[in-house]
Design an enzyme around this catalytic site. Structure first.
Site, PDB file in Angstrom:
ATOM      1  N   HIS A 135     -67.952  -3.592 -17.876  1.00 40.24           N
ATOM      2  CA  HIS A 135     -68.131  -4.740 -17.536  1.00 40.24           C
ATOM      3  C   HIS A 135     -67.940  -5.224 -16.099  1.00 40.24           C
ATOM      4  O   HIS A 135     -67.120  -4.464 -15.761  1.00 40.24           O
ATOM      5  CB  HIS A 135     -67.762  -5.830 -18.655  1.00 40.24           C
ATOM      6  CG  HIS A 135     -68.174  -7.146 -18.732  1.00 40.24           C
ATOM      7  ND1 HIS A 135     -67.844  -8.278 -17.736  1.00 40.24           N
ATOM      8  CD2 HIS A 135     -68.777  -7.957 -19.484  1.00 40.24           C
ATOM      9  CE1 HIS A 135     -68.429  -9.135 -17.920  1.00 40.24           C
ATOM     10  NE2 HIS A 135     -69.047  -9.125 -19.133  1.00 40.24           N
ATOM     11  N   ASP A 212     -59.858  -2.536 -21.442  1.00 38.48           N
ATOM     12  CA  ASP A 212     -60.608  -3.968 -21.805  1.00 38.48           C
ATOM     13  C   ASP A 212     -61.016  -3.930 -23.219  1.00 38.48           C
ATOM     14  O   ASP A 212     -61.932  -2.995 -23.600  1.00 38.48           O
ATOM     15  CB  ASP A 212     -61.732  -3.963 -20.870  1.00 38.48           C
ATOM     16  CG  ASP A 212     -62.858  -4.953 -21.075  1.00 38.48           C
ATOM     17  OD1 ASP A 212     -62.659  -5.530 -21.923  1.00 38.48           O
ATOM     18  OD2 ASP A 212     -63.747  -4.954 -20.338  1.00 38.48           O
ATOM     19  N   GLN A 215     -64.485  -6.260 -26.578  1.00 42.49           N
ATOM     20  CA  GLN A 215     -65.260  -5.988 -27.655  1.00 42.49           C
ATOM     21  C   GLN A 215     -64.875  -5.249 -28.585  1.00 42.49           C
ATOM     22  O   GLN A 215     -65.426  -4.669 -29.526  1.00 42.49           O
ATOM     23  CB  GLN A 215     -66.531  -5.376 -26.981  1.00 42.49           C
ATOM     24  CG  GLN A 215     -67.404  -6.019 -26.055  1.00 42.49           C
ATOM     25  CD  GLN A 215     -67.996  -7.429 -26.545  1.00 42.49           C
ATOM     26  OE1 GLN A 215     -68.150  -7.668 -27.967  1.00 42.49           O
ATOM     27  NE2 GLN A 215     -68.561  -8.265 -25.609  1.00 42.49           N
ATOM     28  N   LYS A 238     -64.192 -14.292 -28.271  1.00 43.22           N
ATOM     29  CA  LYS A 238     -64.877 -13.057 -28.877  1.00 43.22           C
ATOM     30  C   LYS A 238     -64.463 -12.941 -30.353  1.00 43.22           C
ATOM     31  O   LYS A 238     -64.868 -12.062 -30.858  1.00 43.22           O
ATOM     32  CB  LYS A 238     -64.701 -11.892 -28.071  1.00 43.22           C
ATOM     33  CG  LYS A 238     -65.037 -12.117 -26.516  1.00 43.22           C
ATOM     34  CD  LYS A 238     -66.397 -11.491 -26.171  1.00 43.22           C
ATOM     35  CE  LYS A 238     -66.604 -11.615 -24.705  1.00 43.22           C
ATOM     36  NZ  LYS A 238     -67.872 -11.562 -24.364  1.00 43.22           N
ATOM     37  N   CYS A 376     -74.127  -8.233 -17.824  1.00 42.60           N
ATOM     38  CA  CYS A 376     -73.015  -7.923 -16.890  1.00 42.60           C
ATOM     39  C   CYS A 376     -72.434  -6.233 -16.656  1.00 42.60           C
ATOM     40  O   CYS A 376     -71.405  -6.205 -16.459  1.00 42.60           O
ATOM     41  CB  CYS A 376     -71.603  -8.707 -17.142  1.00 42.60           C
ATOM     42  SG  CYS A 376     -71.942 -10.423 -16.955  1.00 42.60           S
TER      43      CYS A 376
HETATM   44  C1  PLP Z   1     -66.587  -5.590 -22.516  1.00 47.73           C
HETATM   45  C2  PLP Z   1     -66.247  -6.852 -21.632  1.00 47.73           C
HETATM   46  N1  PLP Z   1     -65.185  -6.974 -20.833  1.00 47.73           N
HETATM   47  C3  PLP Z   1     -64.967  -8.050 -20.134  1.00 47.73           C
HETATM   48  C4  PLP Z   1     -65.689  -9.309 -20.645  1.00 47.73           C
HETATM   49  C5  PLP Z   1     -65.521 -10.693 -20.040  1.00 47.73           C
HETATM   50  O1  PLP Z   1     -64.861 -11.595 -20.799  1.00 47.73           O
HETATM   51  P1  PLP Z   1     -64.513 -13.092 -20.369  1.00 47.73           P
HETATM   52  O2  PLP Z   1     -65.803 -13.477 -20.027  1.00 47.73           O
HETATM   53  O3  PLP Z   1     -64.362 -13.524 -21.748  1.00 47.73           O
HETATM   54  O4  PLP Z   1     -63.480 -13.045 -19.438  1.00 47.73           O
HETATM   55  C6  PLP Z   1     -66.699  -8.981 -21.608  1.00 47.73           C
HETATM   56  C7  PLP Z   1     -67.558 -10.388 -21.997  1.00 47.73           C
HETATM   57  O5  PLP Z   1     -68.630 -10.341 -22.475  1.00 47.73           O
HETATM   58  C8  PLP Z   1     -66.928  -7.939 -22.208  1.00 47.73           C
HETATM   59  O6  PLP Z   1     -67.895  -7.914 -23.125  1.00 47.73           O
END
Ligand code: PLP
Length: 418
Positions: A135, A212, A215, A238, A376
């Site tokens: 991401h 990270d 998900q 999430k 993203c």
């Molecule tokens: C794999 C992953 N990492 C990071 C993020 C960023 O999360 P946040 O926008 O809640 O900080 C997301 C959000 O969709 C994500 O799917």
């Protein structure tokens, strides 16, 4: 025969999705006159009534600032806030609540590590390893600090199925590597990465690993001690909790060695104009008045997930993903992007003849919420040579009937556009 009936019955009793759906008031509304079919859970999940009530109850009964007052409301707010930290500790099996830092979300957690650990440890010529399927929030913070420190960002490639090429990762690891930061589950491909193997390998070089977990946390059991990860970041929204609250887990020794990320109230021990000393963990990383209400809401969300059972959720969602993959595969001209052997509740897809944005807009008129775009993860789109995908992503309250609604909606899209 008797045994089979008994097993089937138990399974139904064990996971009553219709009962679960009733906990989520938002699911019972119409969109464009159609029943809402919410399949954008990788972007954010809906909230059960118990979480909504908990946030309201906080403002109605104990709203007050934490850690600063001797009066009753402040003490109650502090206690509820710290109880949430303990719930998170137990949920991910951290060894201490000192390892649980409240952040605004995954993005902030990764930025914290990049700016604190990264700034302290990276120097000219050093290397940071990420992967093609990150991401943007696990790319840009590392690019920023690498640029500042003249360090190099190295990227593990992925294969046609959307799986990390482990041998390439092994090749990238060197004595210059200072940190490996990879996604546990890809938000645009659904791939579940072999993170334990990655961690073991990185540790054999003495390199810490950030996962990270944005998900992962909502789909299956996460045990940070078993994984042996050094950092683990996720977002409350999430996992059926509020927005604006997230978690950074870090191993205590590492966090203790790191400088603060932001300065301000609460993160200090003593301030003079000559010198400031910092508070102990976890407060050293929590400057300013925190998001108290939503932290307490997150605690309630974890309680909710525990009541259903994360292992049961994992089994149910796997069944749903298999059913959806099979159903979508039958649609002519539809191509699934991301066909990893190990996948979680995400299906990204494209059509030859319809742009994903048209798919999304058309489905919306059928009451179906899917996400379209690059999610993203622009490097993933580049890897597959596509501008965007449509993405259906599932949560604990989705049903096979909703998958059928999606399939019918997609068939209508094809009728209109072909
Ligand atoms: C794999 C992953 N990492 C990071 C993020 C960023 O999360 P946040 O926008 O809640 O900080 C997301 C959000 O969709 C994500 O799917």
């Amino acid at each position: 025969m008797d045994i089979k009936v008994e097993t089937t019955k138990k399974k139904i009793e064990a996971y009553d999705v219709e009962k679960i759906r009733k906990d989520f008031p938002i699911l019972f509304q119409k969109v464009h006159g159609k029943n809402l079919c919410y399949l954008d859970n990788a972007a954010t999940t809906q909230k059960p009534q118990s979480v909504i009530d908990e946030v309201i109850k906080y403002y109605e009964t104990i709203n007050s600032n934490v850690h600063r007052g001797v009066h009753s409301l402040s003490e109650m707010a502090t206690q509820a806030y710290e109880e949430s930290r303990n719930k998170v500790r137990d949920f991910i099996n951290a060894s201490s609540e000192k390892e649980i830092i409240f952040t605004r979300g995954t993005t902030e957690g990764i930025n914290l590590v990049a700016q604190s650990f990264g700034r302290m440890n990276l120097k000219d010529g050093d290397e940071v390893i990420i992967s093609t399927m990150e991401h943007h929030s696990n790319i840009v913070p590392w690019q920023m600090i690498c640029e500042e420190k003249n360090a190099k960002l190295k990227v593990i490639p992925i294969n046609e199925n959307g799986e990390l090429i482990f041998e390439e990762f092994e090749e990238l690891l060197t004595e210059k590597t200072k940190i490996v930061s990879v996604v546990y589950v890809s938000n645009s491909l659904g791939t579940i990465n072999p993170v334990k193997k990655i961690i073991e390998k990185a540790h054999s070089f003495g390199v810490p690993v950030l996962l990270d977990g944005a998900q992962a946390i909502q789909h299956f059991r996460v045990d940070v001690q078993d994984l042996d990860c050094d950092f683990f970041a996720f977002s409350g929204h999430k996992i059926y909790g509020p927005t604006g609250i997230g978690i950074l887990f870090g191993k205590k020794a590492l966090l203790e060695s790191m400088p603060p990320y932001m300065g301000g109230g609460d993160m200090i021990s003593k301030v003079t104009f000559e010198k400031t000393t910092y508070n102990q963990l976890p407060y050293k990383f929590e400057a300013g008045t925190p998001n108290i209400a939503d932290t307490i809401g997150l605690g309630k969300a974890l309680e909710y997930v525990n009541q259903i059972g994360i292992d049961k959720i994992a089994v149910y969602e796997k069944e749903l993903l298999d059913y959806a993959t099979e159903s979508l595969s039958q649609i002519e001209g539809l191509k699934i992007i991301g066909q990893a052997k190990e996948k979680s509740s995400v299906i990204s897809f494209v059509f030859d003849i319809v742009h994903p944005h048209d798919v999304g807009t058309f489905l919306d008129f059928e009451g179906i919420a899917v996400r379209t775009g690059h999610h993203c993860t622009q490097p993933v789109m580049d890897r597959f040579n596509i501008p965007a995908t449509a993405r259906a992503s599932f949560a604990l309250y989705n049903t096979k009937e909703e998958v059928d609604v999606l399939v019918n909606g997609l068939k209508k899209v094809l009728e209109v556009f072909s």
